[in-house]
Design a protein around this motif. Structure first.
Motif, PDB file in Angstrom:
ATOM      1  N   GLU A 303       0.774  -1.065   0.170  1.00  0.00           N
ATOM      2  CA  GLU A 303      -0.109  -0.002   0.086  1.00  0.00           C
ATOM      3  C   GLU A 303       0.846   1.218  -0.126  1.00  0.00           C
ATOM      4  OE1 GLU A 303      -3.542   2.754   0.233  1.00  0.00           O
ATOM      5  OE2 GLU A 303      -2.809   0.603  -0.631  1.00  0.00           O
ATOM      6  N   MET A 304       1.949   1.214   0.596  1.00  0.00           N
ATOM      7  CA  MET A 304       3.037   2.340   0.621  1.00  0.00           C
ATOM      8  C   MET A 304       3.387   2.821  -0.909  1.00  0.00           C
ATOM      9  SD  MET A 304       5.492   2.020   4.093  1.00  0.00           S
ATOM     10  CE  MET A 304       6.604   3.473   3.645  1.00  0.00           C
ATOM     11  N   LYS A 305       3.791   1.779  -1.466  1.00  0.00           N
ATOM     12  CA  LYS A 305       4.327   1.909  -2.988  1.00  0.00           C
ATOM     13  C   LYS A 305       2.973   2.379  -3.831  1.00  0.00           C
ATOM     14  CE  LYS A 305       7.558  -1.895  -2.513  1.00  0.00           C
ATOM     15  NZ  LYS A 305       7.894  -3.198  -2.633  1.00  0.00           N
ATOM     16  N   ARG A 306       1.846   2.011  -3.570  1.00  0.00           N
ATOM     17  CA  ARG A 306       0.817   2.621  -4.429  1.00  0.00           C
ATOM     18  C   ARG A 306       0.448   3.882  -4.103  1.00  0.00           C
ATOM     19  NH1 ARG A 306      -3.949   4.595  -4.155  1.00  0.00           N
ATOM     20  NH2 ARG A 306      -4.310   4.419  -1.876  1.00  0.00           N
ATOM     21  N   LEU A 307       0.651   4.167  -2.687  1.00  0.00           N
ATOM     22  CA  LEU A 307       0.542   5.748  -2.287  1.00  0.00           C
ATOM     23  C   LEU A 307       1.682   6.431  -2.914  1.00  0.00           C
ATOM     24  CD1 LEU A 307      -0.898   5.021   1.443  1.00  0.00           C
ATOM     25  CD2 LEU A 307      -2.204   6.368  -0.430  1.00  0.00           C
ATOM     26  N   MET A 308       2.683   6.058  -2.982  1.00  0.00           N
ATOM     27  CA  MET A 308       3.788   6.838  -3.133  1.00  0.00           C
ATOM     28  C   MET A 308       3.994   7.169  -4.737  1.00  0.00           C
ATOM     29  SD  MET A 308       6.150   7.540  -0.755  1.00  0.00           S
ATOM     30  CE  MET A 308       7.721   7.611  -1.382  1.00  0.00           C
ATOM     31  N   GLY A 309       2.864   6.334  -5.260  1.00  0.00           N
ATOM     32  CA  GLY A 309       3.176   6.631  -6.961  1.00  0.00           C
ATOM     33  C   GLY A 309       1.966   7.597  -7.202  1.00  0.00           C
ATOM     34  N   ASP A 310       1.221   8.252  -6.029  1.00  0.00           N
ATOM     35  CA  ASP A 310       0.184   9.398  -6.225  1.00  0.00           C
ATOM     36  C   ASP A 310       0.592  10.416  -5.501  1.00  0.00           C
ATOM     37  OD1 ASP A 310      -1.995  10.854  -6.886  1.00  0.00           O
ATOM     38  OD2 ASP A 310      -3.232   9.099  -6.742  1.00  0.00           O
ATOM     39  N   ARG A 311       1.451  11.321  -5.639  1.00  0.00           N
ATOM     40  CA  ARG A 311       1.838  12.497  -4.877  1.00  0.00           C
ATOM     41  C   ARG A 311       0.567  13.370  -4.616  1.00  0.00           C
ATOM     42  NH1 ARG A 311       7.481  11.995  -4.543  1.00  0.00           N
ATOM     43  NH2 ARG A 311       7.731   9.728  -4.596  1.00  0.00           N
ATOM     44  N   ALA A 312      -0.137  13.544  -5.706  1.00  0.00           N
ATOM     45  CA  ALA A 312      -1.333  14.406  -5.339  1.00  0.00           C
ATOM     46  C   ALA A 312      -2.368  14.192  -4.324  1.00  0.00           C
ATOM     47  CB  ALA A 312      -1.743  14.481  -6.901  1.00  0.00           C
ATOM     48  N   GLU A 313      -2.420  12.618  -4.343  1.00  0.00           N
ATOM     49  CA  GLU A 313      -3.313  12.215  -3.301  1.00  0.00           C
ATOM     50  C   GLU A 313      -2.582  12.245  -1.817  1.00  0.00           C
ATOM     51  OE1 GLU A 313      -5.319   8.098  -1.918  1.00  0.00           O
ATOM     52  OE2 GLU A 313      -3.910   7.985  -3.563  1.00  0.00           O
ATOM     53  N   LEU A 314      -1.203  12.046  -1.711  1.00  0.00           N
ATOM     54  CA  LEU A 314      -0.676  12.489  -0.567  1.00  0.00           C
ATOM     55  C   LEU A 314      -0.647  14.064   0.082  1.00  0.00           C
ATOM     56  CD1 LEU A 314       2.524  10.183  -0.830  1.00  0.00           C
ATOM     57  CD2 LEU A 314       0.471   9.772   0.500  1.00  0.00           C
ATOM     58  N   ASP A 315      -0.599  14.962  -1.065  1.00  0.00           N
ATOM     59  CA  ASP A 315      -0.761  16.319  -0.736  1.00  0.00           C
ATOM     60  C   ASP A 315      -1.966  16.574  -0.258  1.00  0.00           C
ATOM     61  OD1 ASP A 315       1.905  17.508  -1.227  1.00  0.00           O
ATOM     62  OD2 ASP A 315       1.698  17.353  -3.383  1.00  0.00           O
ATOM     63  N   ARG A 316      -2.965  16.147  -0.988  1.00  0.00           N
ATOM     64  CA  ARG A 316      -4.506  16.446  -0.447  1.00  0.00           C
ATOM     65  C   ARG A 316      -4.659  15.779   1.031  1.00  0.00           C
ATOM     66  NH1 ARG A 316      -5.746  14.601  -5.925  1.00  0.00           N
ATOM     67  NH2 ARG A 316      -6.064  12.288  -5.085  1.00  0.00           N
ATOM     68  N   TYR A 317      -4.121  14.715   1.357  1.00  0.00           N
ATOM     69  CA  TYR A 317      -4.364  14.568   2.699  1.00  0.00           C
ATOM     70  C   TYR A 317      -3.429  15.156   3.870  1.00  0.00           C
ATOM     71  CZ  TYR A 317      -6.293   9.670   1.573  1.00  0.00           C
ATOM     72  OH  TYR A 317      -6.980   8.883   1.171  1.00  0.00           O
ATOM     73  N   LEU A 318      -2.250  15.848   3.257  1.00  0.00           N
ATOM     74  CA  LEU A 318      -1.349  16.923   4.143  1.00  0.00           C
ATOM     75  C   LEU A 318      -1.948  17.995   4.209  1.00  0.00           C
ATOM     76  CD1 LEU A 318       2.213  15.640   2.975  1.00  0.00           C
ATOM     77  CD2 LEU A 318       1.064  15.073   5.002  1.00  0.00           C
ATOM     78  N   ALA A 319      -2.574  18.767   3.162  1.00  0.00           N
ATOM     79  CA  ALA A 319      -3.182  19.971   2.915  1.00  0.00           C
ATOM     80  C   ALA A 319      -4.272  19.979   4.006  1.00  0.00           C
ATOM     81  CB  ALA A 319      -3.661  20.434   1.846  1.00  0.00           C
ATOM     82  N   ARG A 320      -5.336  18.968   3.632  1.00  0.00           N
ATOM     83  CA  ARG A 320      -6.345  18.896   4.778  1.00  0.00           C
ATOM     84  C   ARG A 320      -6.254  18.707   6.123  1.00  0.00           C
ATOM     85  NH1 ARG A 320     -10.593  20.674   7.030  1.00  0.00           N
ATOM     86  NH2 ARG A 320     -12.027  18.993   7.742  1.00  0.00           N
ATOM     87  N   GLY A 321      -5.175  17.908   6.564  1.00  0.00           N
ATOM     88  CA  GLY A 321      -4.639  17.700   7.906  1.00  0.00           C
ATOM     89  C   GLY A 321      -3.773  19.255   8.540  1.00  0.00           C
ATOM     90  N   ALA A 322      -3.225  19.732   7.615  1.00  0.00           N
ATOM     91  CA  ALA A 322      -2.867  20.964   8.050  1.00  0.00           C
ATOM     92  C   ALA A 322      -3.837  22.326   8.364  1.00  0.00           C
ATOM     93  CB  ALA A 322      -1.668  21.472   7.010  1.00  0.00           C
ATOM     94  N   GLU A 323      -4.890  22.064   7.367  1.00  0.00           N
ATOM     95  CA  GLU A 323      -5.854  23.257   7.875  1.00  0.00           C
ATOM     96  C   GLU A 323      -6.770  22.680   9.059  1.00  0.00           C
ATOM     97  OE1 GLU A 323     -10.355  24.071   5.612  1.00  0.00           O
ATOM     98  OE2 GLU A 323      -8.888  22.757   4.434  1.00  0.00           O
ATOM     99  N   ARG A 324      -6.840  21.407   9.539  1.00  0.00           N
ATOM    100  CA  ARG A 324      -7.285  21.041  10.577  1.00  0.00           C
ATOM    101  C   ARG A 324      -6.461  21.383  11.847  1.00  0.00           C
ATOM    102  NH1 ARG A 324      -8.875  15.068  10.406  1.00  0.00           N
ATOM    103  NH2 ARG A 324     -10.014  15.397  12.288  1.00  0.00           N
ATOM    104  N   ALA A 325      -5.118  21.034  11.418  1.00  0.00           N
ATOM    105  CA  ALA A 325      -4.232  21.346  12.723  1.00  0.00           C
ATOM    106  C   ALA A 325      -4.431  22.857  12.869  1.00  0.00           C
ATOM    107  CB  ALA A 325      -2.923  21.075  12.399  1.00  0.00           C
ATOM    108  N   ARG A 326      -4.277  23.779  11.963  1.00  0.00           N
ATOM    109  CA  ARG A 326      -4.225  25.130  12.246  1.00  0.00           C
ATOM    110  C   ARG A 326      -5.636  25.684  12.937  1.00  0.00           C
ATOM    111  NH1 ARG A 326      -1.818  25.046   6.956  1.00  0.00           N
ATOM    112  NH2 ARG A 326      -4.011  25.356   5.859  1.00  0.00           N
ATOM    113  N   GLU A 327      -6.719  24.961  12.574  1.00  0.00           N
ATOM    114  CA  GLU A 327      -7.907  25.361  13.587  1.00  0.00           C
ATOM    115  C   GLU A 327      -7.692  25.126  14.821  1.00  0.00           C
ATOM    116  OE1 GLU A 327     -10.880  22.801  11.822  1.00  0.00           O
ATOM    117  OE2 GLU A 327     -11.153  23.963   9.940  1.00  0.00           O
ATOM    118  N   ILE A 328      -7.033  24.417  15.400  1.00  0.00           N
ATOM    119  CA  ILE A 328      -6.736  24.120  16.882  1.00  0.00           C
ATOM    120  C   ILE A 328      -5.594  25.002  17.505  1.00  0.00           C
ATOM    121  CG2 ILE A 328      -5.795  22.632  18.611  1.00  0.00           C
ATOM    122  CD1 ILE A 328      -7.203  20.215  16.977  1.00  0.00           C
TER     123      ILE A 328
END
Length: 344
Positions: A303-328
């Motif tokens: 699964e890691m290899k699959r995810l590593m092949g889609d950086r846009a998907e990883l960026d979406r997760y990180l961007a959304r997580g950062a938005e939620r983190a900033r709210e706190i």
């Protein structure tokens, strides 16, 4: 000064992170990520925040391309192992500028004498302390900011980070005392489990490392099933059979390490593992360990290899997580500025 003198009622929150410097290996998984997933799924805490602490990584030189790659690899490792970005907040540290801002405030709270007692800096710097970055020296102060920025009450860490969490409590207490508030909580380090310190597969006296000389010394989280199996079957052991009690492993570092790994993968105590294998030789135990490791780790690797092949998907997760983190984080930082007396 803000009116923050009433006794605070802190929600139970978890914060922890992994530094993206080199690839993920088994020690990261058993000592951290697996525990993060279990904590997330227990539902005991109001919020679980899991970070890729990239600002900590640059306290020593990092090739920019390698740092980006490692950041995505840690993100993929979190997700593949079971961190749910809906249940937990998953983000990389540099996307939330409040970490660095609160880190500066805490640089002005922490005392030089406290920093001089940090054993991890002494170990990393060795005889070349004068040549190290100021960031490496101040690393524990930024770590305190990472934790207290979210009013985190619990921090899952390895034994080598316990001193830093104790410093976090000292900083929180001094801030509260100096400004006559009850604003930052006393964070509790959470250190548990048989596999908190995974050792080298070729030398049980050395910690498993991403930067070891031989790839056979470690299990990389991107290793496939064949590599995982081969490494465990060839792992160094000793000539004695497995004992009946954990105490009998104390002077057998390679044996102790392999039993600890089995216990960590199987969610058993060391004594429970030994109850199954006492008196057995390595010809039986190491293949059993290899099969267990393949069963547990190979799906994560795939699964890691699959995810590593889609950086846009990883960026979406990180961007959304950062938005939620900033709210706190942002309201807590703004209250900190008010307490300190900074005009904004």
């Amino acid at each position: 000064m803000t009116e923050t003198t009433a006794k605070a009622n802190f929600a139970k929150r978890v914060f922890s992170g992994i530094k993206p410097s080199g690839g993920l290996q088994l020690g990261n998984y058993l000592g951290a990520i697996k525990r993060f997933v279990q904590t997330q799924d227990q539902g005991e805490f109001e919020t679980t925040l899991y970070c890729i602490v990239d600002l900590h990584a640059i306290t020593v030189w990092q090739d920019p391309a390698d740092l980006r790659e490692a950041t995505y690899e840690v993100t993929a490792g979190y997700l593949a192992a079971g961190i749910d970005p809906e249940k937990s907040i998953l983000f990389n540290q540099s996307r939330v500028p409040a970490h660095a801002e609160l880190g500066w405030i805490f640089n002005c709270v922490a005392r030089v004498g406290w920093m001089n007692r940090m054993t991890q800096f002494k170990e990393k710097a060795g005889s070349g302390a004068e040549k190290q970055s100021l960031g490496l020296y101040a690393y524990p102060s930024l770590m305190a900011a990472d934790i207290l920025l979210y009013h985190a009450t619990h921090v899952p860490v390895g034994e080598d980070q316990k001193q830093h969490v104790e410093l976090t409590r000292d900083i929180a207490n001094k801030f509260n005392h100096d400004y006559k508030v009850d604003f930052f909580p006393e964070t509790i380090p959470v250190i548990e489990g048989p596999a908190m310190r995974i050792m080298n597969l070729r030398d049980g006296t050395k910690k498993m490392s991403k930067s070891g000389e031989s790839d056979m010394e470690r299990i990389n989280m991107l290793d496939d099933a064949d590599a995982i199996s081969k490494k465990f079957k060839k792992a160094r052991s000793d000539m004695e059979a497995l004992p009946e009690t954990a105490a009998e492993l104390d002077h057998r570092p390679e044996a102790k390490n392999l039993v600890n790994i089995y216990a960590g993968l199987a969610d058993l105590s060391v004594d429970q593992v030994l109850a199954q294998y006492a008196g057995e030789g390595w010809g039986k135990f190491k293949p059993a360990l290899a099969d267990l490791a393949v069963d547990q780790l190979a799906p994560i690797s795939t699964e890691m290899k699959r995810l590593m092949g889609d950086r846009a998907e990883l960026d979406r997760y990180l961007a959304r997580g950062a938005e939620r983190a900033r709210e706190i984080a942002n309201p807590i930082l703004q209250q900190t500025y008010d307490i300190v007396g900074l005009v904004r």
